[in-house]
Write an enzyme that holds these catalytic residues in place. Structure first.
Site, PDB file in Angstrom:
ATOM      1  N   HIS A 135      -5.481  -3.432  -2.646  1.00  9.94           N
ATOM      2  CA  HIS A 135      -5.264  -2.471  -3.735  1.00  9.94           C
ATOM      3  C   HIS A 135      -5.227  -3.138  -5.108  1.00  9.94           C
ATOM      4  O   HIS A 135      -5.035  -2.470  -6.119  1.00  9.94           O
ATOM      5  CB  HIS A 135      -3.949  -1.708  -3.530  1.00  9.94           C
ATOM      6  CG  HIS A 135      -3.978  -0.826  -2.327  1.00  9.94           C
ATOM      7  ND1 HIS A 135      -4.513   0.443  -2.337  1.00  9.94           N
ATOM      8  CD2 HIS A 135      -3.560  -1.039  -1.055  1.00  9.94           C
ATOM      9  CE1 HIS A 135      -4.410   0.973  -1.133  1.00  9.94           C
ATOM     10  NE2 HIS A 135      -3.833   0.100  -0.339  1.00  9.94           N
ATOM     11  N   SER A 147       0.792  -1.223   0.000  1.00  9.22           N
ATOM     12  CA  SER A 147       0.000   0.000   0.000  1.00  9.22           C
ATOM     13  C   SER A 147       0.830   1.282   0.000  1.00  9.22           C
ATOM     14  O   SER A 147       0.336   2.321  -0.412  1.00  9.22           O
ATOM     15  CB  SER A 147      -0.977  -0.002   1.173  1.00  9.22           C
ATOM     16  OG  SER A 147      -0.323  -0.341   2.369  1.00  9.22           O
ATOM     17  N   LYS A 149     -11.938   0.594  -1.832  1.00 12.71           N
ATOM     18  CA  LYS A 149     -10.938   1.199  -2.712  1.00 12.71           C
ATOM     19  C   LYS A 149     -11.478   1.178  -4.143  1.00 12.71           C
ATOM     20  O   LYS A 149     -12.360   1.954  -4.452  1.00 12.71           O
ATOM     21  CB  LYS A 149      -9.604   0.499  -2.511  1.00 12.71           C
ATOM     22  CG  LYS A 149      -9.064   0.912  -1.125  1.00 12.71           C
ATOM     23  CD  LYS A 149      -7.895   0.171  -0.622  1.00 12.71           C
ATOM     24  CE  LYS A 149      -7.487   0.781   0.727  1.00 12.71           C
ATOM     25  NZ  LYS A 149      -6.920  -0.191   1.635  1.00 12.71           N
TER      26      LYS A 149
HETATM   27  C1  LIG Z   1      -6.808  -0.222   3.078  1.00 11.09           C
HETATM   28  C2  LIG Z   1      -6.217  -1.539   3.451  1.00 11.09           C
HETATM   29  C3  LIG Z   1      -6.813  -2.351   4.413  1.00 11.09           C
HETATM   30  C4  LIG Z   1      -7.975  -1.877   5.242  1.00 11.09           C
HETATM   31  O1  LIG Z   1      -9.163  -1.873   4.535  1.00 11.09           O
HETATM   32  P1  LIG Z   1     -10.383  -0.978   5.035  1.00 11.09           P
HETATM   33  O2  LIG Z   1     -11.552  -1.567   4.362  1.00 11.09           O
HETATM   34  O3  LIG Z   1     -10.089   0.406   4.638  1.00 11.09           O
HETATM   35  O4  LIG Z   1     -10.444  -1.148   6.532  1.00 11.09           O
HETATM   36  C5  LIG Z   1      -6.287  -3.598   4.631  1.00 11.09           C
HETATM   37  N1  LIG Z   1      -5.194  -4.030   3.952  1.00 11.09           N
HETATM   38  C6  LIG Z   1      -4.568  -3.260   3.055  1.00 11.09           C
HETATM   39  C7  LIG Z   1      -3.356  -3.774   2.337  1.00 11.09           C
HETATM   40  C8  LIG Z   1      -5.056  -1.985   2.777  1.00 11.09           C
HETATM   41  O5  LIG Z   1      -4.420  -1.205   1.907  1.00 11.09           O
END
Ligand SMILES: *Cc1c(COP(=O)(O)O)cnc(C)c1O
Length: 385
Positions: free
Chosen positions: A198, A170, A229
């Protein structure tokens, strides 16, 4: 507040401030160019998705009213789980309210102190926290380093080993080598869990992610994806064999002890998922934007990392420099992520630029011009050598 507590909190804040790690939030303005978000396909603002959400609210009400195991599991949740399982080529999928909760819930349900976890050093905070919650013995291997992973696995005498990695990292935007992770895990009789937060929507056939339909559940038994996302809504899912999902329903505390996701969100997500699969041109547009940004940024000599995904970090090094560039961009109403320790290692502070299919060439040109201006300001300020 007692004096002792007051002092403790004040000390922690003062320390954070001194080390230039102070975090601020801002109410997002509509005239800001957003290069910080994760709405990679522009679906968060798609009227078809919002309309599906409104229709879902009219049909099912504002909230689920209970947890999934009580009376909050509605037909729209079930339909979404089925669609997610089909999309990722798995037997079943299970909905969680957030990705953070999915990762806590999976690790807590699968691992305990008789389990050994092996995590990539750059894994997301929710995976690190999930490991702590599980009480498992946790080791971290060097980023994307299969040789390091292999040597840790070889030294472990634990009967239950679980290898855990982000799919797309990320803060760096690089992609895990799934083939190698699957192979090394198989050789050492370990299970593999990939958090493709992602990657889903963005990579792979039909946008099913860097694991999705490419790798089956023998190679990657545990697949986590998030919906906030690229899908533009909220929530997350775990996909895998029916036995894994049943185990999570029985034991995953962050699944059991929480109110089910509002059904309107599930309805919106079903629509978003349909668009992700039927409009591959959104991914084409996103990839064209990534290629354009990279080409131009490299021409300017910006410190761009190697990344083929929407996450395009510019490594600036120290925190002060990172903050200065971020502020200059903000003054031009351009928002980028300022990523500093403890999120990334010291000396690796960065601007985290994220691209989306909804960006126009002109938007990207504005960003590039502003970044170029930051470079020029620095050249003026630093003494000639
Ligand atoms: C954003 C993210 C999460 C968390 O997801 P949310 O639905 O925003 O709580 C978990 N793992 C990774 C790799 C992320 O980038």
């Amino acid at each position: 507040m007692s004096e002792a507590w007051q002092q403790r909190l004040a000390d922690a804040r003062a320390h954070r401030q001194q080390t230039e790690r102070w975090r601020t939030r801002q109410v997002a303005k509509s005239n800001t160019l957003d290069f910080a978000g994760n709405d990679y396909l522009g679906l968060a603002q798609d009227p078809r998705v919002s309309e599906a959400q409104a229709a879902g609210a009219h049909r099912y009400g504002a909230g689920a009213g209970a947890s999934h195991l009580v009376s909050g599991h509605l037909e729209v949740h079930d339909a979404l789980e089925e669609a997610l399982a089909h999309w990722t080529g798995r037997e079943r999928a299970l909905l969680f309210s957030t990705g953070y909760m999915a990762n806590l819930g999976v690790l807590q349900a699968l691992a305990d102190r008789h389990t050994a976890l092996f995590q990539d050093r750059l894994n997301h905070a929710s995976l690190i926290d999930g490991a702590a919650l599980s009480g498992a013995r946790s080791r971290r291997f060097h980023h994307r380093d299969a040789i390091d992973l292999e040597s840790l696995l070889a030294r472990s005498e634990c009967a239950h080993k679980l290898v855990v990695s982000d799919g797309v990292f990320s803060m760096d935007g690089d992609i895990a080598d799934i083939a190698t992770l699957a192979e090394v895990s198989r050789q050492h009789n370990a299970w593999l869990m990939i958090d493709d937060a992602h990657g889903v929507g963005v990579l792979g056939d039909n946008g099913s992610g860097c694991v999705g339909s490419t790798w089956n559940s023998t190679d990657v038994p545990i697949l986590v994806g998030t919906l906030g996302k690229a899908l533009g809504t909220a929530g997350a899912f775990v996909a895998g064999d029916a036995e894994l999902i049943e185990h999570l329903i029985q034991f995953s505390r962050s699944y059991i002890y929480t109110t089910a996701q509002p059904p309107a969100i599930a309805a919106a997500t079903l629509k978003a998922l349909e668009i992700v699969q039927s409009e591959p041109e959104r991914r084409d547009q996103l990839n064209a934007n990534i290629a354009y940004f990279r080409h131009e940024a490299l021409q300017l000599g910006l410190p761009l990392s190697e990344s083929a995904t929407p996450i395009q970090p510019l490594i600036l090094g120290d925190e002060t420099r990172t903050l200065s560039w971020t502020l200059q961009l903000q003054q031009k109403s351009i928002q980028v992520g300022a990523i500093r320790p403890p999120t990334v290692p010291k000396g690796e502070s960065r601007l985290r630029v994220t691209l989306s299919a909804h960006h126009q060439h002109d938007d990207i040109d504005q960003l590039l011009a502003a970044l170029h201006h930051c470079q020029q300001q620095e050249a003026l300020c630093s003494p000639c050598v």
